[in-house]
Enzyme design. Structure first.
Site, PDB file in Angstrom:
ATOM      1  N   SER A 108      36.567  30.402  36.688  1.00 35.70           N
ATOM      2  CA  SER A 108      35.218  30.940  35.584  1.00 35.70           C
ATOM      3  C   SER A 108      35.365  31.706  34.807  1.00 35.70           C
ATOM      4  CB  SER A 108      34.407  32.232  37.063  1.00 35.70           C
ATOM      5  OG  SER A 108      33.444  31.356  37.663  1.00 35.70           O
TER       6      SER A 108
ATOM      7  N   THR B  92      39.335  30.992  29.974  1.00 28.56           N
ATOM      8  CA  THR B  92      39.844  30.189  29.416  1.00 28.56           C
ATOM      9  C   THR B  92      39.663  29.006  31.109  1.00 28.56           C
ATOM     10  OG1 THR B  92      41.662  31.897  29.059  1.00 28.56           O
ATOM     11  CG2 THR B  92      42.377  30.532  30.609  1.00 28.56           C
TER      12      THR B  92
ATOM     13  N   ASP C 240      42.776  29.939  37.942  1.00 26.17           N
ATOM     14  CA  ASP C 240      41.810  30.694  37.850  1.00 26.17           C
ATOM     15  C   ASP C 240      42.103  31.658  36.205  1.00 26.17           C
ATOM     16  OD1 ASP C 240      39.231  32.224  36.846  1.00 26.17           O
ATOM     17  OD2 ASP C 240      38.703  32.618  39.583  1.00 26.17           O
ATOM     18  N   GLY C 241      41.033  32.146  35.872  1.00 22.20           N
ATOM     19  CA  GLY C 241      42.026  33.033  34.615  1.00 22.20           C
ATOM     20  C   GLY C 241      41.779  34.568  34.851  1.00 22.20           C
TER      21      GLY C 241
ATOM     22  N   GLY D 121      33.512  38.182  33.871  1.00 23.44           N
ATOM     23  CA  GLY D 121      32.276  37.493  33.939  1.00 23.44           C
ATOM     24  C   GLY D 121      31.460  37.940  35.484  1.00 23.44           C
TER      25      GLY D 121
ATOM     26  N   GLU E 267      34.745  34.376  43.184  1.00 22.16           N
ATOM     27  CA  GLU E 267      36.367  33.860  42.581  1.00 22.16           C
ATOM     28  C   GLU E 267      37.775  33.798  43.384  1.00 22.16           C
ATOM     29  OE1 GLU E 267      36.502  34.432  38.365  1.00 22.16           O
ATOM     30  OE2 GLU E 267      37.089  36.166  38.811  1.00 22.16           O
TER      31      GLU E 267
ATOM     32  N   LYS F 170      46.870  37.558  27.519  1.00 21.36           N
ATOM     33  CA  LYS F 170      45.872  38.353  28.574  1.00 21.36           C
ATOM     34  C   LYS F 170      47.336  39.147  30.016  1.00 21.36           C
ATOM     35  CE  LYS F 170      41.634  37.801  27.782  1.00 21.36           C
ATOM     36  NZ  LYS F 170      41.368  36.327  28.926  1.00 21.36           N
TER      37      LYS F 170
END
Length: 253
Positions: A35, A38, A91-92, A107, A113, A131
């Site tokens: 989510s 990215t 995942d970001g 988010g 996640e 990041k």
């Protein structure tokens, strides 16, 4: 469908998303779909390949990712229906350090996640190069808490952080448009402004021992690799063979 990112950061996110598809998505792959911004570019890039005939299934980490994946034609599977681990989750982070440890939850999707990551043989952190940080903490640490007694839970979190040496910490219930943010699980998010985190493992484990805390966004030792891109499209892969999870990260590893 082709996409045209408008900002340099989105160009980097789209570049790393496409690179992740090329590197990890193959016919028959079972993918955890992260989510955040990215991950959304990754899902869009994956949708392009699905449109060209790539055969994959995905398990989303949020309702927003689920809706995006459906819109671009990706077949989805409920996490409860897994009969074998996912091949890889992509995942970001909100922040990631050179150990591969991350702050996640900007988010408000941190619980799903972590659950999807736990159901995976491999986890890859995908990010634009802004990041990557030397020390985690400038981004507030998200803590998901049940609505019942949330102020009491916040007091307990404050006491724990004080015991760990964090003083004058601001802990704010997240809101949007004047209303509390509600997670996909019906919970609140507390954002702890720690500024500089020095005890990642303790935060990862100790916060979850507080009654009322559902999950926290200190993800230690979960990522096996970091795949990053710059706005010029330059890619960098950081492998993490010596990662140190504070908790067992997956029964499948």
């Amino acid at each position: 469908m082709k996409y045209n990112p408008r900002t340099p950061q989105d160009v980097a996110k789209y570049a790393v998303g496409r690179a992740a598809v090329e590197r990890y998505a193959h016919d028959g792959a079972r993918l955890g779909l992260g989510s955040g911004t990215t991950s959304a570019w990754f899902v869009r890039a994956l949708g392009e390949k699905v449109e060209e005939g790539l055969d994959v299934v995905g398990v989303p980490t949020s309702t927003s990712t689920r809706d995006l994946a459906v819109s671009v034609g990706i077949t989805l599977l409920d996490i409860n229906d897994l009969d074998a681990p996912l091949d890889v989750t992509l995942d970001g982070p909100d922040e990631v350090d050179r150990d591969g440890d991350q702050i996640k939850g900007g988010g408000a999707c941190l619980l799903w996640e972590r659950m999807v990551a736990d159901a995976s043989r491999k986890v890859v952190c995908i990010a634009d190069d802004t990041k990557l940080v030397d020390q985690l903490g400038r981004f507030p640490l998200p803590i998901e808490v049940v609505q019942y007694g949330w102020m009491a839970t916040r007091r307990s979190v404050t006491h724990l952080l004080d015991d760990l040496g964090y003083s004058d910490i601001e802990i704010v219930r997240r809101s949007r448009d004047g209303q509390p943010v509600i997670t996909d699980n019906g919970n609140f998010i507390l954002d702890a402004h720690l500024r500089a985190i020095t005890d990642k493992g303790l935060l990862d484990t100790q916060l979850n021992l507080i009654p009322g805390v559902v999950e926290n966004g200190m993800f230690t030792g979960i990522a096996d690799e970091i795949l990053m891109a710059s706005p010029t499209g330059d890619l960098r892969l950081i492998e993490l063979p010596n990662r140190k999870p504070a908790r067992r990260t997956s029964w499948y590893k």
